[in-house]
Enzyme design. Sequence first.
Site, mmCIF file in Angstrom:
data_model
loop_
_atom_site.group_PDB
_atom_site.id
_atom_site.type_symbol
_atom_site.label_atom_id
_atom_site.label_comp_id
_atom_site.label_asym_id
_atom_site.label_seq_id
_atom_site.Cartn_x
_atom_site.Cartn_y
_atom_site.Cartn_z
ATOM 1 N N HIS A 137 0.829 -1.217 0.000
ATOM 2 C CA HIS A 137 0.000 0.000 0.000
ATOM 3 C C HIS A 137 0.860 1.263 0.000
ATOM 4 C CE1 HIS A 137 -3.750 -2.285 1.719
ATOM 5 N NE2 HIS A 137 -3.502 -2.567 0.460
ATOM 6 N N GLY A 205 -2.211 -9.442 12.432
ATOM 7 C CA GLY A 205 -2.779 -8.122 12.729
ATOM 8 C C GLY A 205 -3.473 -7.432 11.587
#
Length: 260
Positions: A137, A205
């Site tokens: 990202h 996570g």
Amino acid sequence: MRLYDDAARPEETGPRMAPGSNLELVRQRLAAARNITVLTGAGISADSGVPTFRGADGLWRNFRAEDLATPEAFERDPRLVWAWYNWRRELIATKQPNAAHLAIVELERRAPTFWLVTQNVDGLHRDAGSRKLSEIHGNIWKVRCTGCHAVSENRDVPISILPFCPQCRALLRPHIVWFGESLLAADLQQCSTVLRNCDLLLVIGTSGVVYPAAGFATLAKEAGAFVVEINLDSTPQSSLVDVSLQGRAKDLVPLLLDPT
Ligand code: BV8
Ligand code: ZN
């Protein structure tokens, strides 16, 4: 303006591991694996004090992604978008990698073949020492020119609220993949290769709702990998993985490497 309530999160009572045998099983699988892929999300940096996106303290509780993390938002109001990234840069600049980031560096050192795929833009994996990684990202410490598309590192805190390209004078934008934008083709190719070839995937996570990363556990599972999830909570992927360990990344990831 205070954009985020930085109050300390209440400490959990420690790793909520289901049967200890699960942890032992993951240790054994990890030690035997020749080809390891790790996928991380905001939860790994939560233990360093970086806010996550979803959940009770998540950024998307107070901000709309459509107003701040889309190309349309930047076109409409680049000052607002840069102000938001500036605030996040200021916050992240004060944070350090935690024990989970460091354990992943050790895993990279030990594993015969290894690749880390992170959705995080905070750069903490690189700061920790990870080198075999894809930041799918983007990275909050990089900027990209909207004119000549040159990418450069910029660690100014704060960065000028409307930064311009030194080469062509066009507006710079954060080098981040916004909603509705495609990931870099080279990153997608690398992800496909490492997911098809790994014998063990660790998913740490991430809420598992943003595509394409949300589909990576399924891809690895279909390719025959042993898939392990580490998360404080259950996720849409929990039912498809081989082992789901519930607890904090900073507690659990180091435990997988060094039994106590
Ligand atoms: C794409 C950048 C092709 C901002 C991010 C409708 C319109 C437009 C697009 C779509 C659409 N429908 C679907 C899409 C596709 C879209 C998507 O998936 N949307 C979802 C939300 C429906 N995806 C895309 O647009 C992607 N591009 O597909 O291109 C295309 C092209 C055009 C149109 C369609 C498709 C681009 C995705 C990139 C998005 N960019 N942000 C910025 O960071 O500045 S996403 C954002 O979410 C973050 O970057 C983050 O990396 C990512 C994932 O979040 P997580 O990391 O999982 O974080 P989260 O807070 O959610 O969860 C934290 C987890 O940690 C929780 O589970 C929690 O329990 C756990 N946790 C907390 N503490 C701990 C812990 N675990 C362990 N220990 C702890 N201590
Ligand atoms: Zn330029």
